[in-house]
Design a protein around this motif. Structure first.
Motif, PDB file in Angstrom:
ATOM      1  N   LEU A 144       0.856  -1.102  -0.158  1.00 47.66           N
ATOM      2  CA  LEU A 144       0.203  -0.009  -0.427  1.00 47.66           C
ATOM      3  C   LEU A 144       0.857   1.231  -0.051  1.00 47.66           C
ATOM      4  CD1 LEU A 144      -2.726   1.383   0.339  1.00 47.66           C
ATOM      5  CD2 LEU A 144      -2.184   1.441   2.692  1.00 47.66           C
ATOM      6  N   HIS A 145       0.491   2.168  -0.936  1.00 49.45           N
ATOM      7  CA  HIS A 145       1.250   3.391  -0.921  1.00 49.45           C
ATOM      8  C   HIS A 145       0.412   4.363  -0.569  1.00 49.45           C
ATOM      9  CE1 HIS A 145       4.597   1.867  -3.821  1.00 49.45           C
ATOM     10  NE2 HIS A 145       3.404   0.676  -3.823  1.00 49.45           N
ATOM     11  N   LEU A 146       0.809   5.366   0.310  1.00 53.83           N
ATOM     12  CA  LEU A 146       0.012   6.557   0.716  1.00 53.83           C
ATOM     13  C   LEU A 146       0.728   7.762   0.798  1.00 53.83           C
ATOM     14  CD1 LEU A 146      -2.884   6.996   2.175  1.00 53.83           C
ATOM     15  CD2 LEU A 146      -1.342   6.973   4.271  1.00 53.83           C
ATOM     16  N   ALA A 147       0.083   8.748   0.526  1.00 56.35           N
ATOM     17  CA  ALA A 147       0.712  10.289   0.654  1.00 56.35           C
ATOM     18  C   ALA A 147      -0.330  11.079   1.252  1.00 56.35           C
ATOM     19  CB  ALA A 147       1.460  10.754  -0.794  1.00 56.35           C
ATOM     20  N   MET A 148      -0.076  12.029   1.742  1.00 56.64           N
ATOM     21  CA  MET A 148      -0.766  13.226   2.493  1.00 56.64           C
ATOM     22  C   MET A 148      -0.080  14.300   2.276  1.00 56.64           C
ATOM     23  SD  MET A 148      -2.646  13.735   6.081  1.00 56.64           S
ATOM     24  CE  MET A 148      -4.410  13.258   5.738  1.00 56.64           C
ATOM     25  N   ILE A 149      -0.828  15.367   1.818  1.00 53.55           N
ATOM     26  CA  ILE A 149      -0.089  16.647   1.647  1.00 53.55           C
ATOM     27  C   ILE A 149      -0.756  17.865   1.861  1.00 53.55           C
ATOM     28  CG2 ILE A 149       1.112  15.871  -0.483  1.00 53.55           C
ATOM     29  CD1 ILE A 149      -0.773  17.846  -2.068  1.00 53.55           C
ATOM     30  N   ASP A 150      -0.394  18.964   2.338  1.00 52.49           N
ATOM     31  CA  ASP A 150      -0.792  20.309   2.780  1.00 52.49           C
ATOM     32  C   ASP A 150      -0.194  21.496   2.022  1.00 52.49           C
ATOM     33  OD1 ASP A 150      -2.008  22.342   3.766  1.00 52.49           O
ATOM     34  OD2 ASP A 150      -1.403  21.978   6.149  1.00 52.49           O
ATOM     35  N   ALA A 151      -0.813  22.067   0.981  1.00 53.95           N
ATOM     36  CA  ALA A 151      -0.034  22.937   0.118  1.00 53.95           C
ATOM     37  C   ALA A 151      -0.465  24.185   0.917  1.00 53.95           C
ATOM     38  CB  ALA A 151      -0.791  23.207  -1.216  1.00 53.95           C
ATOM     39  N   MET A 152       0.430  25.232   1.055  1.00 51.45           N
ATOM     40  CA  MET A 152       0.253  26.570   1.746  1.00 51.45           C
ATOM     41  C   MET A 152      -0.787  27.381   0.848  1.00 51.45           C
ATOM     42  SD  MET A 152       3.291  28.937   0.458  1.00 51.45           S
ATOM     43  CE  MET A 152       2.346  30.337   0.712  1.00 51.45           C
ATOM     44  N   GLY A 153      -1.534  28.260   1.924  1.00 51.02           N
ATOM     45  CA  GLY A 153      -2.148  29.065   1.455  1.00 51.02           C
ATOM     46  C   GLY A 153      -3.533  28.565   1.106  1.00 51.02           C
ATOM     47  N   HIS A 154      -4.500  29.396   0.462  1.00 54.36           N
ATOM     48  CA  HIS A 154      -5.967  28.991   0.170  1.00 54.36           C
ATOM     49  C   HIS A 154      -6.233  29.261  -1.293  1.00 54.36           C
ATOM     50  CE1 HIS A 154      -6.489  28.603   4.558  1.00 54.36           C
ATOM     51  NE2 HIS A 154      -5.896  29.792   4.527  1.00 54.36           N
ATOM     52  N   GLY A 155      -7.649  28.851  -1.733  1.00 58.96           N
ATOM     53  CA  GLY A 155      -8.074  29.215  -2.930  1.00 58.96           C
ATOM     54  C   GLY A 155      -7.241  28.340  -4.116  1.00 58.96           C
ATOM     55  N   LEU A 156      -7.279  28.893  -5.292  1.00 61.59           N
ATOM     56  CA  LEU A 156      -6.927  28.420  -6.459  1.00 61.59           C
ATOM     57  C   LEU A 156      -5.160  28.038  -6.578  1.00 61.59           C
ATOM     58  CD1 LEU A 156      -8.646  29.774  -9.503  1.00 61.59           C
ATOM     59  CD2 LEU A 156      -8.656  27.464  -8.751  1.00 61.59           C
ATOM     60  N   ASP A 157      -4.484  29.046  -5.987  1.00 63.74           N
ATOM     61  CA  ASP A 157      -3.072  28.761  -5.728  1.00 63.74           C
ATOM     62  C   ASP A 157      -2.714  27.516  -5.132  1.00 63.74           C
ATOM     63  OD1 ASP A 157      -0.487  29.661  -6.541  1.00 63.74           O
ATOM     64  OD2 ASP A 157      -0.182  30.833  -4.519  1.00 63.74           O
ATOM     65  N   ALA A 158      -3.274  27.301  -3.850  1.00 66.14           N
ATOM     66  CA  ALA A 158      -2.959  26.082  -3.014  1.00 66.14           C
ATOM     67  C   ALA A 158      -3.410  24.810  -3.715  1.00 66.14           C
ATOM     68  CB  ALA A 158      -3.879  26.303  -1.686  1.00 66.14           C
ATOM     69  N   ALA A 159      -4.641  24.893  -4.633  1.00 64.54           N
ATOM     70  CA  ALA A 159      -5.072  23.668  -5.171  1.00 64.54           C
ATOM     71  C   ALA A 159      -4.230  23.273  -6.485  1.00 64.54           C
ATOM     72  CB  ALA A 159      -6.607  23.958  -5.573  1.00 64.54           C
ATOM     73  N   THR A 160      -3.713  24.368  -6.922  1.00 68.08           N
ATOM     74  CA  THR A 160      -2.752  24.337  -8.022  1.00 68.08           C
ATOM     75  C   THR A 160      -1.485  23.612  -7.708  1.00 68.08           C
ATOM     76  OG1 THR A 160      -3.775  26.173  -9.189  1.00 68.08           O
ATOM     77  CG2 THR A 160      -1.408  25.359  -9.886  1.00 68.08           C
ATOM     78  N   MET A 161      -0.979  24.050  -6.359  1.00 68.71           N
ATOM     79  CA  MET A 161       0.349  23.517  -5.852  1.00 68.71           C
ATOM     80  C   MET A 161       0.019  21.953  -5.403  1.00 68.71           C
ATOM     81  SD  MET A 161       2.616  25.878  -3.491  1.00 68.71           S
ATOM     82  CE  MET A 161       1.308  26.595  -2.717  1.00 68.71           C
ATOM     83  N   ALA A 162      -1.234  21.698  -4.866  1.00 68.18           N
ATOM     84  CA  ALA A 162      -1.571  20.575  -4.564  1.00 68.18           C
ATOM     85  C   ALA A 162      -1.477  19.411  -5.797  1.00 68.18           C
ATOM     86  CB  ALA A 162      -2.961  20.185  -3.693  1.00 68.18           C
ATOM     87  N   THR A 163      -2.049  19.734  -6.651  1.00 59.82           N
ATOM     88  CA  THR A 163      -2.205  19.197  -8.131  1.00 59.82           C
ATOM     89  C   THR A 163      -0.908  18.705  -8.494  1.00 59.82           C
ATOM     90  OG1 THR A 163      -4.198  20.421  -8.416  1.00 59.82           O
ATOM     91  CG2 THR A 163      -3.176  19.085 -10.274  1.00 59.82           C
ATOM     92  N   VAL A 164       0.119  19.701  -8.588  1.00 59.20           N
ATOM     93  CA  VAL A 164       1.368  19.619  -8.943  1.00 59.20           C
ATOM     94  C   VAL A 164       2.135  18.413  -7.953  1.00 59.20           C
ATOM     95  CG1 VAL A 164       3.721  20.395  -9.476  1.00 59.20           C
ATOM     96  CG2 VAL A 164       1.638  21.621 -10.114  1.00 59.20           C
ATOM     97  N   ALA A 165       2.019  18.632  -6.975  1.00 59.85           N
ATOM     98  CA  ALA A 165       2.577  17.726  -5.921  1.00 59.85           C
ATOM     99  C   ALA A 165       1.955  16.398  -6.017  1.00 59.85           C
ATOM    100  CB  ALA A 165       2.343  18.486  -4.083  1.00 59.85           C
ATOM    101  N   ILE A 166       0.579  16.132  -6.129  1.00 58.03           N
ATOM    102  CA  ILE A 166       0.083  14.841  -6.208  1.00 58.03           C
ATOM    103  C   ILE A 166       0.755  14.123  -7.668  1.00 58.03           C
ATOM    104  CG2 ILE A 166      -1.881  13.704  -6.251  1.00 58.03           C
ATOM    105  CD1 ILE A 166      -1.379  14.149  -3.490  1.00 58.03           C
ATOM    106  N   GLY A 167       0.454  14.942  -8.281  1.00 56.58           N
ATOM    107  CA  GLY A 167       0.921  14.499 -10.039  1.00 56.58           C
ATOM    108  C   GLY A 167       2.380  14.118  -9.815  1.00 56.58           C
ATOM    109  N   ALA A 168       3.298  14.759  -9.260  1.00 57.49           N
ATOM    110  CA  ALA A 168       4.684  14.338  -8.949  1.00 57.49           C
ATOM    111  C   ALA A 168       4.831  12.941  -8.048  1.00 57.49           C
ATOM    112  CB  ALA A 168       5.450  15.408  -8.384  1.00 57.49           C
ATOM    113  N   TYR A 169       4.066  12.975  -7.114  1.00 59.94           N
ATOM    114  CA  TYR A 169       4.002  11.805  -6.286  1.00 59.94           C
ATOM    115  C   TYR A 169       3.581  10.725  -7.128  1.00 59.94           C
ATOM    116  CZ  TYR A 169       2.428   8.257  -3.131  1.00 59.94           C
ATOM    117  OH  TYR A 169       1.952   6.997  -2.320  1.00 59.94           O
ATOM    118  N   ARG A 170       2.495  10.883  -7.906  1.00 56.43           N
ATOM    119  CA  ARG A 170       2.073   9.635  -8.580  1.00 56.43           C
ATOM    120  C   ARG A 170       3.045   9.325  -9.655  1.00 56.43           C
ATOM    121  NH1 ARG A 170      -4.402  11.283  -9.638  1.00 56.43           N
ATOM    122  NH2 ARG A 170      -5.086  10.726  -7.203  1.00 56.43           N
TER     123      ARG A 170
END
Length: 399
Positions: free
Chosen positions: A210-236
Motif C-alpha cells: 500500500l502506497h499512501l501520501a498526504m499533503i498540505d499546500a500552503m495558502g488558500h484558493g486556486l493557488d493552493a489547489a494548483t500546488m496540491a495538483t502538482v505535488a500529487i501528480g509528481a508523487y504519482r
C-alpha cells in the motif's frame, strides 16, 4: 451442477443469472440517466417497488436520493440514526417492516469503496430475495462507479451547497475516500468539503504494497489547489516509476520548485506498508507526525527525522519504519485539524485530538465509520470552525 443426458453440464440460464445478465448485457451502452430505469425493471421482477439509490453527500452527513427516471425521490436521510445510514455505515443489509411490506436496504459496494445504498420495498423477503438483492446492489454499485466518469449527475446529487473552483479541483484529484481489502483498509475525510483547497491525499495498492501520501499546500484558493495538483501528480509519477521512498520527495520537491515562487511550499508525508508483514515505512517533509493506535488506544506519535517541506530543496529524507501488529491503525492528519482556534483562544491541540481518538476507538467499528465520526466530532469540538483545511486519513493493517 446439472448434467444433461449425454453427460454435458446444463448451461441453461437460471432466473438469477438472467436477472443480473439483464444489467450486464446493457451496461456498456447504457446512458447514465437511464440507470434508474434498469434498476427499477430489475427489482420489479422480484416484486420490488419504490426503488431508491441513495448516495453519500460530500460532507458525509446525508444520503441523498438520486433523481432519475424509474427511481423514487424523497428527502435526504441523515446517515446517523436512519436505517439506510446503518446499512451504509456497516456495509450490511438492513430490513425494516413497514405497513405495506418490508423495506430492504443493501449497500452499493464498488471496488472496496461504498457509494451509498439501494433501497426497495417487497411484500415479503426470503433468503433468495436477500441473495439476489445483495448481488444486484453490488452490480449497480460497480455500474455507478463506471458511469460516474461520463456524467455530472452523481456529482450534482451529492452536493448540498455550491462548491468553489479549488474544491472542484481537489475532489477530482482524489482517489475513492475508502478502500477495504482483506489485509488493509483506508478511509479519508476532507473538511471543509465545499471549500477545501490545499489538502489532499492519494493511495494505491500495488500487489502487496500500500502506497499512501498526504499533503498540505500552503495558502488558500486556486493557488493552493494548483500546488496540491502538482505535488500529487509528481508523487504519482514517482510512485509509478518505482523509485525509492526517499527519492519520491526529490521528484515532488523539484516539480513544485520549478512551477512556483521560492516562498511556496507543500508539507508532505509518504508511506509504504507491506500488507503481508505489517512493516510500515515513511518519510516526512515538515508534516505533523502520524499517530499509532493499538487495541483501540493511541500508543503514541510516529516521530521521525524530517526534511524541509516540498519546494524548499531539502535534503533527501531518512526512511523510518515500524512493525505493525494485526489490527493496528495509523492516523495521518494535516495541521488544520489541531491548529484551529477562535480569536485569542488556545489552539485545539494534539492532546484533545488524542482524547477524541481514544473515545471513538472504543466503539470498535471499521475505519470508515471511525474516520467519519472523528472528523465530524473534531469539527464540533472546534466550534464548527474551519478557517483552514482539516484532513485525516486512517489506515488499518488487518494482518
Amino acid at each position: 451442477m446439472t448434467v444433461g443426458p449425454l453427460g454435458e453440464s446444463d448451461r441453461s440460464e437460471s432466473f438469477g443469472e438472467e436477472l443480473l445478465g439483464g444489467i450486464l448485457d446493457r451496461a456498456h451502452e447504457l446512458p447514465p440517466h437511464r440507470v434508474g430505469l434498469v434498476v427499477a425493471e430489475t427489482v420489479g421482477r422480484l416484486g420490488g417497488r419504490n426503488p431508491q439509490i441513495l448516495l453519500q453527500d460530500y460532507q458525509q452527513q446525508r444520503l441523498v436520493p438520486l433523481l432519475s427516471e424509474g427511481l423514487t425521490g424523497g428527502e435526504p436521510l441523515s446517515i446517523d440514526g436512519s436505517d439506510a445510514g446503518r446499512c451504509f455505515l456497516t456495509s450490511l443489509p438492513v430490513e425494516l417492516a413497514t405497513a405495506d411490506g418490508v423495506r430492504v436496504h443493501a449497500p452499493l459496494l464498488d471496488g472496496g469503496d461504498q457509494a451509498g445504498v439501494l433501497a426497495v420495498t417487497l411484500d415479503t423477503v426470503d433468503d433468495d430475495d436477500r441473495r439476489l438483492l445483495r448481488r444486484i446492489a453490488g452490480l449497480v454499485g460497480e455500474l455507478l462507479q463506471t458511469k460516474n466518469g461520463h456524467t455530472d449527475l452523481l456529482f450534482r446529487t451529492r452536493r448540498s451547497e455550491p462548491m468553489n473552483v479549488a474544491a472542484e479541483i481537489q475532489w477530482s484529484l482524489l482517489p475513492p475516500l475508502t478502500m477495504t481489502m482483506p489485509r488493509v483498509a483506508v478511509a479519508g475525510v476532507l473538511e471543509p468539503a465545499y471549500d477545501v483547497a490545499g489538502d489532499s491525499f492519494d493511495y494505491a495498492l500495488n500487489g502487496d504494497t500500500l502506497h499512501l501520501a498526504m499533503i498540505d499546500a500552503m495558502g488558500h484558493g486556486l493557488d493552493a489547489a494548483t500546488m496540491a495538483t502538482v505535488a500529487i501528480g509528481a508523487y504519482r509519477h514517482a510512485r509509478r516509476t518505482s523509485v525509492e521512498l526517499s527519492e519520491i520527495y526529490l521528484f515532488m520537491d523539484r516539480a513544485v520548485a520549478e512551477q512556483f515562487a521560492p516562498d511556496h511550499f507543500v508539507t508532505a508525508q509518504m508511506m509504504r506498508l507491506d500488507t503481508t508483514t505489517g512493516r510500515l515505512q515513511w518519510v516526512n517533509a515538515g508534516h505533523p507526525a502520524p499517530v499509532l493506535i493499538r487495541e483501540h488506544r493511541v500508543l503514541g506519535r510516529l516521530d521521525s527525522p524530517t526534511t524541509l517541506p516540498v519546494g524548499f530543496g531539502g535534503a533527501q529524507p531518512q526512511v523510518s519504519s515500524v512493525m505493525l501488529e494485526p489490527g493496528d491503525r495509523v492516523l495521518c492528519f494535516t495541521d488544520g485539524l489541531i491548529e484551529e482556534h477562535e480569536s485569542g483562544q488556545e489552539q485545539f491541540g494534539e492532546d484533545q485530538l488524542i482524547d477524541w481518538v481514544n473515545q471513538l476507538e472504543k466503539t470498535d467499528r471499521d475505519v470508515r465509520a471511525v474516520a467519519r465520526d472523528l472528523s465530524h466530532t473534531l469539527k464540533r469540538a472546534r466550534g464548527e470552525a474551519t478557517s483552514d483545511d482539516a484532513t485525516l486519513v486512517l489506515v488499518e493493517w488487518r494482518g
